[in-house]
Design a protein around this motif. Structure first.
Motif, PDB file in Angstrom:
ATOM      1  N   LEU A 116       0.834  -1.201   0.000  1.00 11.96           N
ATOM      2  CA  LEU A 116       0.000   0.000   0.000  1.00 11.96           C
ATOM      3  C   LEU A 116       0.873   1.257   0.000  1.00 11.96           C
ATOM      4  O   LEU A 116       0.622   2.202  -0.754  1.00 11.96           O
ATOM      5  N   GLU A 117       1.910   1.254   0.821  1.00 12.05           N
ATOM      6  CA  GLU A 117       2.817   2.402   0.845  1.00 12.05           C
ATOM      7  C   GLU A 117       3.517   2.570  -0.496  1.00 12.05           C
ATOM      8  O   GLU A 117       3.662   3.689  -1.009  1.00 12.05           O
ATOM      9  N   TRP A 151       1.150   4.028  -3.056  1.00 11.47           N
ATOM     10  CA  TRP A 151       1.048   5.466  -2.800  1.00 11.47           C
ATOM     11  C   TRP A 151       2.297   6.200  -3.308  1.00 11.47           C
ATOM     12  O   TRP A 151       2.209   7.287  -3.862  1.00 11.47           O
ATOM     13  N   GLU A 169      -7.666  -6.986   4.985  1.00  8.72           N
ATOM     14  CA  GLU A 169      -7.915  -6.540   6.348  1.00  8.72           C
ATOM     15  C   GLU A 169      -8.605  -7.662   7.113  1.00  8.72           C
ATOM     16  O   GLU A 169      -9.542  -8.286   6.600  1.00  8.72           O
ATOM     17  N   SER A 197      -7.156  -2.770  10.837  1.00  7.49           N
ATOM     18  CA  SER A 197      -7.228  -2.007   9.596  1.00  7.49           C
ATOM     19  C   SER A 197      -5.868  -1.936   8.914  1.00  7.49           C
ATOM     20  O   SER A 197      -4.841  -1.717   9.569  1.00  7.49           O
ATOM     21  N   PRO A 257      -3.067  -0.026   6.651  1.00  2.00           N
ATOM     22  CA  PRO A 257      -2.713   1.402   6.657  1.00  2.00           C
ATOM     23  C   PRO A 257      -3.484   2.188   5.594  1.00  2.00           C
ATOM     24  O   PRO A 257      -3.711   1.701   4.486  1.00  2.00           O
ATOM     25  N   HIS A 258      -3.874   3.405   5.960  1.00  2.00           N
ATOM     26  CA  HIS A 258      -4.570   4.286   5.031  1.00  2.00           C
ATOM     27  C   HIS A 258      -3.604   5.343   4.500  1.00  2.00           C
ATOM     28  O   HIS A 258      -2.804   5.902   5.251  1.00  2.00           O
ATOM     29  N   HIS A 259      -3.692   5.608   3.203  1.00  2.00           N
ATOM     30  CA  HIS A 259      -2.920   6.673   2.567  1.00  2.00           C
ATOM     31  C   HIS A 259      -3.910   7.566   1.832  1.00  2.00           C
ATOM     32  O   HIS A 259      -4.766   7.077   1.084  1.00  2.00           O
ATOM     33  N   SER A 260      -3.777   8.851   2.048  1.00  2.00           N
ATOM     34  CA  SER A 260      -4.813   9.795   1.615  1.00  2.00           C
ATOM     35  C   SER A 260      -5.075   9.761   0.118  1.00  2.00           C
ATOM     36  O   SER A 260      -6.188  10.032  -0.323  1.00  2.00           O
ATOM     37  N   ARG A 272      -9.972   2.831  -2.325  1.00  2.00           N
ATOM     38  CA  ARG A 272     -10.154   1.395  -2.071  1.00  2.00           C
ATOM     39  C   ARG A 272     -11.457   0.887  -2.678  1.00  2.00           C
ATOM     40  O   ARG A 272     -12.467   1.578  -2.652  1.00  2.00           O
ATOM     41  N   THR A 328     -13.634  -2.827  -2.425  1.00  2.00           N
ATOM     42  CA  THR A 328     -13.721  -4.175  -1.882  1.00  2.00           C
ATOM     43  C   THR A 328     -13.923  -5.177  -3.008  1.00  2.00           C
ATOM     44  O   THR A 328     -14.781  -4.995  -3.875  1.00  2.00           O
ATOM     45  N   ALA A 345      -6.611  -1.262  -4.177  1.00  2.00           N
ATOM     46  CA  ALA A 345      -6.369   0.154  -3.916  1.00  2.00           C
ATOM     47  C   ALA A 345      -5.512   0.726  -5.038  1.00  2.00           C
ATOM     48  O   ALA A 345      -4.618   0.059  -5.561  1.00  2.00           O
TER      49      ALA A 345
END
Length: 298
Positions: A134-135, A138, A149, A154, A156-159, A163, A165, A269
């Motif tokens: 995910l990083e 991003w 998940e 959860s 990690p979230h990146h602005s 996402r 499903t 994502a």
């Protein structure tokens, strides 16, 4: 005018934190990264980095330019997508990061659908752990990531990442078919196989055992879920196993639903700036349809 390659290097340095990590991510040498940052400093007319002990860090001007570089790179990605959308069919390369169980279940179906519906799209696939992938998505190392998940955990979230499903698959207790275990509590004295510490699945499995009143005897630790299944089928271990893995499970594995049903969420994502890219959209659609086939059991 700022050179786009130099801006990308600065932005990557802001994400990775060191010259070596930046070089590895971009496929450059550390010397080349240093040269890009020096050239960008001349273009900016002010210091973008400074030394703190042996480390190179961004100045306030460097941090500000790195944030602006994200906007520039996003705008360029949207521009490429707009041009690609005018072509007759999607084409180009999509870099996909995916974790093991999703790769085993989804990738063959996804590639089959793409070969039929978008044959000019080339997909480069890397197996990667969800949090890092995910990083890296991003940070623009990948175009698309399939991650997971677990309940009460959860990713990690990146602005900048959007996402979608793909599937929610049931987590079940897996044991040998010739000696099935019907509830977690009955496996208190049995050897367990789990993923390494830090994995979301490991945290979930340990907590499930503790809620059942015991500390699991984790005798086998590996990130390879196919190895988990082999140990289970041979009667050497039990585990909590996500449903997607059962498509590739060997004969001899019994599954028992948990007393309180639990599901893992598998999602895709991607950067918002690539939302309209036809090639990325084609891969997203193939992943969605592949997941639908899994849910339908086809």
């Amino acid at each position: 005018m700022y050179d786009v390659t130099h801006l990308r290097t600065l932005r990557e340095f802001a994400v990775r934190g060191t010259l070596q990590a930046t070089a590895e991510s971009l496929g450059y040498t550390s010397s080349a990264v240093s040269q890009h940052l020096s050239a960008l400093t001349r273009e900016a007319g002010t210091a973008l980095t400074r030394r703190v002990g042996r480390r190179l860090v961004l100045t306030s001007a460097g941090a500000a330019l790195a944030r602006s570089a994200e906007d520039v790179l996003g705008a360029l990605e949207r521009a490429r997508a707009d041009v690609a959308a005018t072509l007759a069919s999607p084409h180009g390369t999509v870099r996909l990061a995916i974790f093991q169980s999703a790769a085993l279940a989804l990738v063959p179906r996804t590639l089959t659908l793409l070969s039929r519906d978008a044959p000019e799209v080339r997909v480069e696939i890397t197996q990667a752990e969800p949090a890092q992938a995910l990083e890296d998505t991003w940070a623009r190392q990948y175009d698309l990531v399939v991650a997971e998940e677990y309940p009460h955990h959860s990713a990690p979230h990146h602005s900048e990442l959007v996402r979608e499903t793909l599937v929610r698959d049931e987590i079940a207790l897996a044991s040998a078919l010739d000696n099935p275990v019907r509830e977690i509590g009955a496996a208190a004295a049995m050897p367990w196989v789990m993923e390494p510490l830090g994995a979301a699945s490991r945290h979930f499995a340990e907590q499930a055992c503790r809620v059942a009143g015991f500390e699991p005897d984790v005798r086998f630790e590996t990130a390879d879920l196919q190895a988990h299944l082999a140990l289970i089928a041979a009667g050497h271990a039990v585990a909590l196993m996500p449903g997607l893995m059962m498509a590739s499970a060997p004969v001899g594995v019994a599954l028992t639903s948990l007393a309180e049903p639990a599901h893992r969420t598998v999602f895709a994502a991607f950067r918002g700036s690539s939302r309209t890219d036809p090639a990325v959209s084609a891969v997203r659609e193939a992943l969605r349809r592949g997941a639908q086939d899994l849910r339908a059991g086809t």
